[in-house]
Design an enzyme around this catalytic site. Sequence first.
Site, PDB file in Angstrom:
ATOM      1  N   ALA A  99       0.835  -1.206   0.000  1.00  0.00           N
ATOM      2  CA  ALA A  99       0.000   0.000   0.000  1.00  0.00           C
ATOM      3  C   ALA A  99       0.868   1.253   0.000  1.00  0.00           C
ATOM      4  O   ALA A  99       1.989   1.264   0.527  1.00  0.00           O
ATOM      5  CB  ALA A  99      -0.916   0.010   1.216  1.00  0.00           C
ATOM      6  N   HIS A 106      -1.778  -1.158   7.888  1.00  0.00           N
ATOM      7  CA  HIS A 106      -0.812  -1.419   8.962  1.00  0.00           C
ATOM      8  C   HIS A 106      -0.576  -0.169   9.815  1.00  0.00           C
ATOM      9  O   HIS A 106      -0.219  -0.282  10.986  1.00  0.00           O
ATOM     10  CB  HIS A 106       0.506  -1.926   8.382  1.00  0.00           C
ATOM     11  CG  HIS A 106       0.447  -3.354   7.962  1.00  0.00           C
ATOM     12  ND1 HIS A 106       0.469  -4.395   8.854  1.00  0.00           N
ATOM     13  CD2 HIS A 106       0.360  -3.924   6.733  1.00  0.00           C
ATOM     14  CE1 HIS A 106       0.401  -5.548   8.207  1.00  0.00           C
ATOM     15  NE2 HIS A 106       0.328  -5.279   6.911  1.00  0.00           N
ATOM     16  N   GLU A 165      -4.250 -11.452  -0.716  1.00  0.00           N
ATOM     17  CA  GLU A 165      -3.275 -11.598   0.359  1.00  0.00           C
ATOM     18  C   GLU A 165      -3.852 -12.518   1.434  1.00  0.00           C
ATOM     19  O   GLU A 165      -4.486 -12.062   2.397  1.00  0.00           O
ATOM     20  CB  GLU A 165      -2.909 -10.243   0.966  1.00  0.00           C
ATOM     21  CG  GLU A 165      -2.171  -9.321   0.014  1.00  0.00           C
ATOM     22  CD  GLU A 165      -1.564  -8.113   0.713  1.00  0.00           C
ATOM     23  OE1 GLU A 165      -1.788  -7.945   1.935  1.00  0.00           O
ATOM     24  OE2 GLU A 165      -0.862  -7.333   0.035  1.00  0.00           O
ATOM     25  N   HIS A 168      -2.993 -11.590   5.244  1.00  0.00           N
ATOM     26  CA  HIS A 168      -3.304 -10.285   5.841  1.00  0.00           C
ATOM     27  C   HIS A 168      -4.694 -10.306   6.460  1.00  0.00           C
ATOM     28  O   HIS A 168      -5.695 -10.493   5.764  1.00  0.00           O
ATOM     29  CB  HIS A 168      -3.218  -9.206   4.756  1.00  0.00           C
ATOM     30  CG  HIS A 168      -3.485  -7.811   5.257  1.00  0.00           C
ATOM     31  ND1 HIS A 168      -2.509  -6.845   5.328  1.00  0.00           N
ATOM     32  CD2 HIS A 168      -4.626  -7.214   5.694  1.00  0.00           C
ATOM     33  CE1 HIS A 168      -3.041  -5.719   5.784  1.00  0.00           C
ATOM     34  NE2 HIS A 168      -4.327  -5.916   6.016  1.00  0.00           N
TER      35      HIS A 168
END
Length: 256
Positions: A99, A106, A165, A168
């Site tokens: 990102a 995060h 992902e 994640h």
Amino acid sequence: MRNVVLQKDAIHTGSLILVNREYPYQCAKPADPIPLTQDAPQILLDRRAAVLLTELMQKIHGWSRIVPVSGWRSRTEQQDIFDGSLSQNGAEFTRKYVALPGHSEHETGLAIDLGLKREGDEMDWIRPFFSYDGICRVFRTYAADYGFVERYPAGKESVTGIGHEPWHFRYVGVPHAHIMQEKGLTLEEYLELLRDYPYGKRALHVQKDGLQAAVSYLRGDRGADVPLHLPSNLPISISGDNIDGFILTEWRGRHG
């Protein structure tokens, strides 16, 4: 009735904030990130998310096979990861899996990357291996019960703007994780759905394991605080959406 005032900046806080390419994270850092495990004190997570993830891992004895790879990141750290990936992996890979600084989940402290321990294999810190079988499957079975969802599922790349992902996970809380899982919704899609449930007019009613909740959306007043009249006898949780409003979850006790 009880009267509360939702501060205008509260739109950018809470477990349901949307952070993606369109909506950047507006805070300098989470209010209270804490170390997730004693073995990895450098990996921090929002306090509530950390407590619930720890409870989940204790239930399934997950830390014996699963490694916490990445939790909270400062914007500087996200910038370093982004720049490093551009240099090593190129622009296409980086756009797919990393990102933009300021637009990473995060940075909220609500996201965790997990990896499966595999003897002899070096951990890929950008794309850790986390499968859909074994202990990873067990983790996925219970994740929603503790408020976690796989944030970037396969087939939703055009919605999330991020590649698949499987490692994640994002803390959104209960009952939201259950709703998203059962309906196959990303966070983007879930927040859009909730706009059809304006507070005070209609609510999305949820019943899980006897626990009842009513979820609704309240539009914020741009640049101003929002006065709100709440029932005095019901516990309620409120999260901003980081867009233009708030998600209200009224807990209505147990049925039967």
